[in-house]
Write an enzyme that holds these catalytic residues in place. Structure first.
Site, PDB file in Angstrom:
ATOM      1  N   TYR A  52      81.807  96.899 -12.106  1.00  0.00           N
ATOM      2  CA  TYR A  52      82.418  96.528 -13.378  1.00  0.00           C
ATOM      3  C   TYR A  52      81.402  95.905 -14.349  1.00  0.00           C
ATOM      4  O   TYR A  52      81.720  95.652 -15.504  1.00  0.00           O
ATOM      5  CB  TYR A  52      83.582  95.538 -13.169  1.00  0.00           C
ATOM      6  N   LYS A  83      81.995  99.340   2.688  1.00  0.00           N
ATOM      7  CA  LYS A  83      81.992 100.777   2.968  1.00  0.00           C
ATOM      8  C   LYS A  83      80.581 101.107   3.465  1.00  0.00           C
ATOM      9  O   LYS A  83      79.848 101.922   2.872  1.00  0.00           O
ATOM     10  CB  LYS A  83      82.368 101.547   1.687  1.00  0.00           C
ATOM     11  N   ASP A 141      88.623 101.512   3.613  1.00  0.00           N
ATOM     12  CA  ASP A 141      89.777 102.409   3.778  1.00  0.00           C
ATOM     13  C   ASP A 141      90.665 101.939   4.940  1.00  0.00           C
ATOM     14  O   ASP A 141      91.891 101.906   4.835  1.00  0.00           O
ATOM     15  CB  ASP A 141      89.345 103.872   3.938  1.00  0.00           C
ATOM     16  N   ASP A 147      89.587  94.093  -6.225  1.00  0.00           N
ATOM     17  CA  ASP A 147      90.565  94.384  -7.273  1.00  0.00           C
ATOM     18  C   ASP A 147      91.689  95.242  -6.691  1.00  0.00           C
ATOM     19  O   ASP A 147      92.879  94.959  -6.855  1.00  0.00           O
ATOM     20  CB  ASP A 147      89.842  95.131  -8.416  1.00  0.00           C
ATOM     21  N   ASP A 162      95.856  93.992  -5.385  1.00  0.00           N
ATOM     22  CA  ASP A 162      97.113  94.573  -5.883  1.00  0.00           C
ATOM     23  C   ASP A 162      97.928  95.111  -4.710  1.00  0.00           C
ATOM     24  O   ASP A 162      99.147  94.950  -4.647  1.00  0.00           O
ATOM     25  CB  ASP A 162      96.838  95.733  -6.866  1.00  0.00           C
TER      26      ASP A 162
END
Ligand code: IPM
Ligand code: MG
Length: 369
Positions: free
Chosen positions: A141, A189, A221, A245, A249
């Site tokens: 970001y 990852k 994942d 992020d 959620d």
């Protein structure tokens, strides 16, 4: 001593929920005899409309002087077509960066009365109590400005992390695990990304300083899957910006609604920006039906972590729990027999319950800021 609070309502439902926050702060003042000074500033789309920038200098300066900052939400369709630098989200990313708020803490713990509001089975979510720690000022970001290349046929976003940026957030996560159940899950990852391999090396290195903390590595994942199949296995989760992020959620599903989750974005000296995890919800903006509880619980986090007002924070959290037990629900909570109330009525219900009582039943476990 007066605590100086900057309020950044932002866009969409941001203004409505900030109104609730102000009332809660007012009640804390009268119940506990504190003195707060409140100052409102623009950010996001509201700032673009007025000043042609999502983060005016005056907003940054006011936040730099503040003891605590409370933010509503930013974004909305109106500004979707704006160039990257003039998107509301840039205001939020910018203020986090300007203030060096590198650690984003998102506690995910359901209220007992909302267990059945989650689409997940009660026995799966029962007992889950997670603190997600998200790196907030680095990674994808914040890479080199994104660009379209090859006449618009190619695109580049850059993921860049300095070692120190990883070290400080990982250190924070170990400290937080120590104050909770000594269990840290690091999410990456590493089977694909070099940045994740570096992250994992740092976690392993740091773990030597915290031999009492049990560390697990989880690929993002798999972590996403376990978060909703075996959530009670997690204690503290730490991860980089984008993974955090997304996972936060997802984790909100455990609590019944994204509208319930508070967050704290902090740096080492305790200065913090507090905001609900949800966005500006343009579809319901102005209707007076937004859930104010994520924001009200963010007020509690600010009281606890930036102002060391533990008793006051616990009182706010207890008031929230009580009004849920009394059967008040906003429309986002999928409750069969509940009484659906407006933002204003929910705020009133919290205010009614906000009186000085015992402080032993705070909903949030401790975490280091
Ligand atoms: C959040 C939001 C923001 C983020 C957006 C609005 C920039 O999704 O706080 O999680 O991605 O950090
Ligand atoms: Mg988000």
């Amino acid at each position: 001593m007066t605590k100086h609070i900057v309020l950044l309502p932002g866009d969409g439902i941001g203004k409505e929920i900030m109104n609730s926050a102000k009332q809660i702060l007012g009640a804390v003042v009268s119940e506990f005899g504190h003195s707060f000074s409140l100052q409102e500033q623009d950010i996001g789309g509201a700032a673009i409309d007025q000043y042609d920038t999502p983060l005016p200098e005056a907003t940054v300066e006011a936040c730099q002087e503040a003891d605590g900052i409370l933010l509503g939400a930013v974004g909305g369709k109106k500004w979707d077509a704006m160039p990257a630098e003039k998107r509301p989200e840039k205001g939020l990313l910018g203020i986090r960066k300007e203030l060096g708020l590198f650690a984003n803490l998102r506690p995910v713990k359901g209220f007992p009365s909302l267990l059945h509001a989650s689409p997940l089975k009660e026995h799966i979510i029962d007992g889950s109590d997670i603190l997600i720690i998200r790196e907030l000022t680095g990674g994808l970001y914040f890479g080199q400005p994104s660009e379209r290349r090859d006449n618009g046929n190619a695109v580049v976003d850059t993921l860049y992390y300095r070692k120190e940026e990883m070290e400080r957030i990982i250190d924070k996560a170990f400290q937080s695990a120590r104050l909770r159940n000594n269990h840290l899950t690091s999410v990456d990852k590493a089977n694909v990304l070099e940045s994740s391999r570096m992250w994992r090396e740092i976690v392993n290195e740091k773990s030597k300083e915290y031999p009492d903390v049990v560390v697990e590595h989880e690929l993002v994942d798999a972590a996403a899957m376990k978060l909703i199949t075996q959530p009670s296995q997690f204690d503290v989760m730490v991860t980089e910006n984008m993974f955090g992020d997304i996972l936060s959620d997802e984790a909100s599903v455990l609590t019944g609604s994204l509208g319930m989750l508070p967050s704290a974005s902090v740096r080492s000296d305790g200065v913090g920006l507090y905001e609900p995890v949800h966005g500006s919800a343009p579809d319901i903006a102005g209707k007076g039906i937004a859930n104010p509880l994520g924001t009200i619980l963010s007020v509690a986090l600010m009281l606890r972590h930036s102002f060391q007002m533990e008793e006051e924070a616990a009182a706010v959290e207890r008031a929230v729990r009580e009004c849920l037990e009394q059967g008040y629900y906003t429309a986002d909570l999928n409750i069969a027999n509940g009484q659906i109330v407006s933002t204003e009525q929910m705020t009133e219900a919290v205010l009614d319950n906000l009186t000085v009582k015992s402080v032993s039943d705070s909903i949030c476990s401790m975490y280091v800021l």
